[in-house]
Design an enzyme around this catalytic site. Structure first.
Site, PDB file in Angstrom:
ATOM      1  N   ASP A 145      -0.253   2.330   8.563  1.00 53.29           N
ATOM      2  CA  ASP A 145      -0.763   1.550   9.686  1.00 53.29           C
ATOM      3  C   ASP A 145       0.098   1.640  10.940  1.00 53.29           C
ATOM      4  OD1 ASP A 145      -2.737   0.702   7.908  1.00 53.29           O
ATOM      5  OD2 ASP A 145      -1.627  -1.100   7.342  1.00 53.29           O
TER       6      ASP A 145
ATOM      7  N   ASP B  34       2.402  -0.317  11.916  1.00 55.85           N
ATOM      8  CA  ASP B  34       2.332  -1.651  12.526  1.00 55.85           C
ATOM      9  C   ASP B  34       3.635  -2.446  12.398  1.00 55.85           C
ATOM     10  OD1 ASP B  34       2.223  -2.020   9.790  1.00 55.85           O
ATOM     11  OD2 ASP B  34       0.564  -3.445   9.835  1.00 55.85           O
TER      12      ASP B  34
ATOM     13  N   ARG C  97       0.716  -5.264  -5.772  1.00 52.43           N
ATOM     14  CA  ARG C  97       0.819  -6.532  -5.050  1.00 52.43           C
ATOM     15  C   ARG C  97       1.357  -7.573  -6.027  1.00 52.43           C
ATOM     16  NH1 ARG C  97      -0.336  -4.744   0.198  1.00 52.43           N
ATOM     17  NH2 ARG C  97      -2.147  -3.342   0.125  1.00 52.43           N
TER      18      ARG C  97
ATOM     19  N   THR D  41       4.245   2.686   5.716  1.00 50.78           N
ATOM     20  CA  THR D  41       2.859   2.236   5.800  1.00 50.78           C
ATOM     21  C   THR D  41       2.108   3.154   6.748  1.00 50.78           C
ATOM     22  OG1 THR D  41       1.389   0.498   6.631  1.00 50.78           O
ATOM     23  CG2 THR D  41       3.624   0.526   7.507  1.00 50.78           C
TER      24      THR D  41
ATOM     25  N   GLY E 198       0.819  -1.205   0.000  1.00 53.16           N
ATOM     26  CA  GLY E 198       0.000   0.000   0.000  1.00 53.16           C
ATOM     27  C   GLY E 198       0.853   1.255   0.000  1.00 53.16           C
TER      28      GLY E 198
ATOM     29  N   ASP F  98       5.310  -4.985   6.160  1.00 53.55           N
ATOM     30  CA  ASP F  98       5.862  -6.295   6.513  1.00 53.55           C
ATOM     31  C   ASP F  98       5.879  -7.259   5.334  1.00 53.55           C
ATOM     32  OD1 ASP F  98       3.126  -6.607   6.436  1.00 53.55           O
ATOM     33  OD2 ASP F  98       2.983  -7.719   8.313  1.00 53.55           O
TER      34      ASP F  98
ATOM     35  N   ARG G 186      -5.531  -1.839   9.216  1.00 50.45           N
ATOM     36  CA  ARG G 186      -5.442  -3.298   9.038  1.00 50.45           C
ATOM     37  C   ARG G 186      -5.641  -3.977  10.378  1.00 50.45           C
ATOM     38  NH1 ARG G 186      -0.425  -6.135   5.925  1.00 50.45           N
ATOM     39  NH2 ARG G 186       0.570  -5.451   7.836  1.00 50.45           N
TER      40      ARG G 186
END
Length: 319
Positions: free
Chosen positions: A127, A129, A72, A125, A11, A103, A171
């Protein structure tokens, strides 16, 4: 190391362009050629690779998205796909690779490193995360986009005396929801890392309504579930007029904040320094405002967690 490659994968995140710019210019500063790989690992497999110059990254530091595009690529998860990528790296004489992404992108970098192609991961990202770094590129911009949207929604929530459920990205991580909820004074914040009892949420809303509170803001991280489903449950349990807003991909776009531009520039440059020093299979990050690097496999083996003190504070301030 005479030639390095750079790609963005997964993303997109605001600040990726600033990171690309830093990689290219830092490498050229050290007399290392840089090759941009378009469309992530898919572009690597297909040989969509071009040499980059100083001018290739001019006027992109302020732009969202990624100049190198992203995609992707399921094929790269296979041994055959990875071998195709390695053949392209050999064809272009590329000695090492900087991978900007999350990741999933880092797992590709790990595989290439294992096969003899040094890679350095740069966490990009929204996120936030990725273990091993306090912040990822794009998080601050996305957070500010969410806060701006909630501020606007609160205006109309006040005017119409409604309860608003706002679904945000992240996510399986709750950082965006937690930080945005705390910054905007949300009455309830639902994150994947905490199993919030629905009845507690209902009772909090009822208590607020009984003391004369006219509107409420509930932030739901996408990893918890659908904002629309949660909004329907709230309406049925409380009989309060409820509206749902899903912010969606607006959170990924926009010009990166100063914080993201500076972070991306620092991490991109650090990745080049590590790569040309002979290290491989590392991820760069920032902890306590200091640049750090970690073994990428160790990072992938860790589990991201939210700041529980922040979560507790949000609970205490939303009584």
């Amino acid at each position: 190391m005479k030639k390095i490659g750079v790609l963005t994968s997964g993303g997109d995140a605001p600040g990726m362009n600033a990171a690309i710019r830093a990689v290219v210019r830092k490498a050229i500063y050290h007399d290392v050629e840089v090759y941009g790989i378009k469309y992530g690992y898919q572009g690597l497999i297909e040989g969509n690779i071009e040499k980059m110059e100083l001018g290739s990254v001019g006027d992109i530091i302020q732009r969202g998205g990624t100049k190198l595009y992203s995609a992707r690529c399921e094929e790269f998860k296979t041994e055959k796909g990875q071998q195709k990528g390695i053949e392209q790296l050999k064809k272009h004489g590329i000695d090492g690779l900087v991978v900007i992404g999350g990741d999933g992108s880092f797992r590709g970098a790990e595989k290439l490193t294992e096969k003899g192609y040094p890679c350095i991961g740069v966490p990009g990202t929204i996120d936030n995360d990725i273990p091993g770094t306090d912040f990822t590129i794009g998080f601050d911009t996305a957070l500010n986009t969410i806060i701006e949207a909630i501020d606007k929604i609160r205006d109309t929530a006040t005017s119409h005396e409604r309860t608003y459920v706002i679904e945000v990205m992240g996510r399986d991580a709750g950082d965006l929801a937690l930080w945005a909820g705390l910054a905007d004074g949300a009455e309830t914040i639902l994150v994947p890392e905490r199993n919030e009892d629905f009845e507690d949420v209902v009772q909090r809303l009822k208590r607020g309504h009984e003391r004369g509170k006219k509107h409420s803001i509930i932030i739901v991280a996408e990893g918890v579930g659908s904002g629309f489903d949660f909004g329907q449950r709230i309406k049925e349990a409380t009989d309060l007029e409820t509206r749902v807003t899903v912010l969606g991909h607006t959170q990924r776009g926009g010009s990166p904040t100063a914080a993201d531009r500076v972070l991306a520039s620092r991490l991109g440059a650090k990745a080049v320094d590590i790569l040309i020093s002979g290290k491989a299979g590392r991820m760069v990050g920032i902890q306590n405002n200091k640049l750090v690097d970690h073994d990428i496999i160790e990072v992938l083996d860790q589990k991201h967690s939210i700041d529980m003190e922040m979560y507790q504070l949000s609970q205490e301030l939303s009584i």
